[in-house]
Design an enzyme around this catalytic site. Structure first.
Site, PDB file in Angstrom:
ATOM      1  N   GLU A 140      36.846  39.348  47.652  1.00  0.00           N
ATOM      2  CA  GLU A 140      37.047  37.907  47.940  1.00  0.00           C
ATOM      3  C   GLU A 140      36.564  37.027  46.797  1.00  0.00           C
ATOM      4  O   GLU A 140      36.063  35.917  47.035  1.00  0.00           O
ATOM      5  CB  GLU A 140      36.354  37.495  49.241  1.00  0.00           C
ATOM      6  CG  GLU A 140      36.902  38.123  50.492  1.00  0.00           C
ATOM      7  CD  GLU A 140      38.372  37.827  50.712  1.00  0.00           C
ATOM      8  OE1 GLU A 140      38.854  36.803  50.206  1.00  0.00           O
ATOM      9  OE2 GLU A 140      39.032  38.656  51.363  1.00  0.00           O
ATOM     10  N   GLY A 141      36.728  37.483  45.586  1.00  0.00           N
ATOM     11  CA  GLY A 141      36.295  36.688  44.428  1.00  0.00           C
ATOM     12  C   GLY A 141      34.906  37.105  43.997  1.00  0.00           C
ATOM     13  O   GLY A 141      33.945  36.909  44.734  1.00  0.00           O
TER      14      GLY A 141
END
Lengths: 590, 590
Positions: A431-432
């Site tokens: 997620e980043g």
């Protein structure tokens, strides 16, 4: 393997005292939601988490999913657990009522999600991804798509996935190359996606893939990505799962941790193209994904708390059982009485409480944002990269401390401490990455508004400093001095960034990580200082918490100030050295 | 899997410029040892490390040792590699000449050991333990035992083990309960030992176990432990391995990392007692073990450098291959050009160079100590817990950064980054946990001499500060300012400890970890500052290093000062909060 004790009292304290759950619900026009309901909900969720999910955690670690002929079989026992999760209505908690949800606030959903991930992070990822799909559909789906997919996603009958990453498109989504060819009202999707969490399994009767792909005439880069729904089973005329779509799991990754969560290489369109349905408008997929990602990023940050809480509980238990050294009378000493072990436990506890305060504060800001509160929207946008970035980094340290408390036993897999440590390592990546969060915080959330949101935060912290220093309690005064010093150090670094980074992209990137961590410790210390103020106030009143619990809250805040707040100064000092020597060595000399 | 490039030039720079290898050898009366020899030795060792040991690293991880009927079979390929290690004389490097050793300085042995552990830490543990056994026998063994065991241990024909830990005696050796019953000139040893590294294998024709056990009349606690040799095969009249002794491997641990190194549960005396031979005098086993442990602790600290170097090299390689993002002209950008990735690489590189400077400085002090230099003895005693404690803690961060540089790929086991991370996690645990090192540093090495050794170190750092601030190079002046600030912060914390800790055992323990880390960053920064001074000086001279290499040395030091030295202040601030709230929460509220 360790048992899991849902931290009901701590959760209740944060929701009631820091978040102000009752007045939040009033302002959201939720008549039926209040702390009484919270206590029932969290306690019930805690039972499922502790009794059903937690015992499956090591099972999933040792017996991960398998894949055969394109289909994944999850860990034995997971399907039954998921069934209980669905039948008890846990998937519906925060969904909108019109699609079968209970419409309870996001902050309560977050408090409950903490428990799932503490109990079994690999399992918890499946509902986490479904929640993201629900978010995206609510925000951007047509009425038809909503009607077709939302009720079953919200009930948990079907699960959802996010298909972003490709071999050459990780953090850089501009490189997405999956194709979507128009075919009447639908599209033929083809391409390979990697790192797809719970991309396939047998726990639900359908899987709703949200897929990023390019239309034939799409512009290059991020402005040419569209978002599609690609169900595993196409819906028949009754809206039930029918024919298998042209999508399959090619293989599973062999990972450091979260073995219970199948990480799939997914192939779309091997046989002419998977049928997909466009969500929203063409070429707006990236912004739609960001809707999901903000939620998903907070959820992953929350996992940082969850796994740290589980690790803390295990260390706490072991440190009371393990005897090393003797008292003068010959009796053995439990290692919890060794000062360095106690320091580690306090570091874990105070770190966890700061994370819980932040996670639930940010979650409540999302509720207020949904209700149109612009200030909360600004604040939660500032918080999101901190929740995701700082909390997952801190989780590395706390899960490592659990191993350290165990000594040699911590390195032995059967103990279970190593699993939490291995599982946690994905958190600063998916997620980043932390680097992406750090850029988001320093760029979009700080420089873009010329520090306006940050200035408001500083003002709020300054107010807390004033409350602390004007307190008649010596411990709070001392806390005020420490928080003030950290605020000043952080402000100096932030001002340095606001002055120098707009004209220097390299500097911005080079100091972004230190800025993220600095802000995390500052905000964590500030929220715990508020917790201490509340506890101090409550000590004078009649309440159910009890003197010992409230004093512990103050002591935990003070410990955080002693042991974590000096890191604000440390990161500030590094930031103010600027780009420094980051790029001054040629690659050949590295 | 990543390739391994022995850092020959860096090793040479530290040995020549920081350690002053040639003058060291002169002072040790070693006529033949000089930098010319060093370069040949290190280069040759590098070939074995890179070509033979490194490719076996992931093999050992995936195919660990197995045990059957009390005997361990090591990873396929390890025996052949070990044979090459022995045949090429690497085991003999630092052993005394009278027993077949080459009598080269310990600092050169240390430089070479770095390479083995970088290449394959699981494998490298086997010679590491043998070296410890050699140390103990040289220092405390009778002439008869030396003659019987040293030649084959030094040649590597036989290997050695250390048998300390029991299920209830980990850090607390007072609880050792293995028994030694006198039986004529020998002893019958019985008991179970756990966590025995390379406790059994088929790579050598005999295994020499050093075992802590209690004589029947021994006093309780640490003053009643004796040290015994228990060979796997009893020696026949020709001194060759004969009958199997009463010792076997009961089981192997299933560990987080170092799968290539068998960690054995060893059982002694299942059939009446294993024959053992007393080393030195009865009841002095603990102090003899400390002889071995000081060496072993430095060796484990060195492993922290080794695995960090390997992790750095892998990250450096990947960051040049992995493309993410585009230039305005559409060309792809290798992530090494992303500022946050470059920051991570510089953090790894500068951390490694500080560790190498410390490890080799400490190793040279051991050489001087053996030659009777009292000042070096004092210094190396101060250094040992820092080498073991700080370097292994820093290794956690650096191996984690390697995973982070890899992003999602770092979490996939096939990449190999995860193995280094898993392997590294044992380092702050075995040979005395970080907590034990921290207590050693603050107690035995600081409070015991009332800070005398520490004061000498501070004086030496002050001299370097003066050299830096009086330099005509601006970068060095800046470095001087930073080092001075850190020295002052550390001195304030040390003075706080010297004033308050003698009267408060709890405080001593509670601040010991922060003291250890503070001293590590301070000493690391100081040694790199010396490195920068040398590089600056060399730039004005004619030499083979080259301008770019020397400038990089200065930049690396400056980066360390910007990014790590602020942690000195941070730990100092925490130390000066004292015991604080460490014990103020009752166990029930934890």
């Amino acid at each position: 393997m360790s048992t899991y004790n849902p931290p009901l009292k701590d959760t209740g304290f944060v929701l009631d005292q820091l978040v102000g759950f009752d007045s939040l619900c009033e302002s959201l026009d939720l008549q039926e939601a209040n702390m009484e309901l919270v206590n029932v909900v969290v306690e019930e969720a805690g039972k499922l988490a502790a009794d059903v999910l937690a015992p499956l955690n090591s099972v999933g670690d040792q017996n991960g999913a398998t894949v055969s002929e394109g289909a994944v079989t999850e860990t034995a026992g997971f399907a039954d657990a998921y069934q209980q999760y669905v039948e008890n209505g846990w998937a519906t908690l925060t969904g909108p009522e019109e699609f079968g949800g209970q419409a309870l606030p996001n902050v309560l959903g977050t408090a409950v999600n903490e428990l799932w991930h503490s109990a079994n992070m690999g399992f918890g990822l499946c509902p986490l991804l479904s929640q993201g799909a629900v978010e995206a559909l609510i925000a951007h789906g047509s009425d038809e798509l909503k009607t077709q997919y939302l009720p079953q996603l919200i009930s948990g009958e079907w699960t959802g996935t996010m298909n972003l990453t490709e071999p050459n498109a990780g953090s850089d989504l501009a490189a997405v190359s999956a194709k979507a060819m128009p075919d009447g009202d639908t599209y033929k999707i083809s391409g390979q996606k990697i790192f797809i969490t719970w991309g396939d399994h047998q726990m639900a009767s359908n899987i709703v893939h949200l897929v990023l792909a390019r239309l034939p005439d799409a512009p290059a880069g991020v402005k040419g990505i569209s978002l599609f729904i690609v169900p595993k089973y196409l819906l028949d005329e009754q809206g039930q799962p029918g024919a298998l779509n042209d999508v399959s799991c090619v293989s599973l990754e062999h990972k450091l941790g979260i073995h219970g969560s199948p990480t799939c290489v997914m192939s779309f369109g091997d046989n002419g193209g998977a049928t997909g349905y466009l969500i929203g408008e063409p070429n707006k997929g990236l912004s739609y994904m960001f809707t999901m990602m903000n939620h998903a990023r907070q959820s992953v940050g929350l996992q940082g708390l969850s796994i740290s809480e589980r690790a803390y509980q295990q260390a706490l238990e072991y440190s009371q059982e393990r005897l090393q050294g003797s008292n003068p009378d010959g009796s053995k000493i439990a290692i919890i009485n060794h000062p360095d072990v106690r320091r580690m436990l306090m570091a874990m506890k105070s770190g966890n409480e700061a994370m819980r305060a932040l996670a639930l504060s940010a979650a409540a800001d999302i509720d207020r944002t949904h209700h149109g509160d612009a200030e909360s929207k600004t604040r939660v946008e500032l918080y999101t990269p901190i929740v995701k970035g700082w909390m997952t980094e801190l989780a590395q340290e706390i899960t490592s401390l659990n191993i350290q408390v165990h000594g040699g036993m911590g390195f032995i897999e059967e103990t279970g401490a190593a699993q939490h440590y291995r599982d946690a390592r994905i958190l600063p990546i998916y997620e980043g990455t932390t680097g992406i969060q750090a850029l988001d915080l320093i760029g979009r959330k700080t420089l873009f508004d010329k520090g306006a949101a940050l200035a408001q935060l500083q003002t709020d912290i300054r107010s807390t400093v004033e409350l602390l220093t004007s307190s008649s309690t010596a411990e709070l005064q001392e806390l005020g001095v420490q928080l003030n010093q950290s605020l000043n150090a952080a402000t100096a670094a932030s001002n340095y960034i606001l002055e120098n980074a707009p004209s220097d992209k390299q500097l911005m990137g080079a100091v972004s990580f230190d800025n993220l961590m600095m802000m995390g410790y500052l905000v964590g210390g500030w929220l715990l200082a508020q917790s201490a103020l509340k506890a101090d106030q409550l000590k004078a009143e009649d309440n159910a918490y009890g003197e010992a619990f409230l004093s512990a809250k103050i002591a935990t805040s003070a410990f955080f100030a002693d042991h974590y707040l000096p890191r604000v100064d440390q990161h500030s000092a590094t930031i103010r050295t600027g780009l420094g020597k980051t790029f001054s060595i040629d690659i050949e000399q590295l």
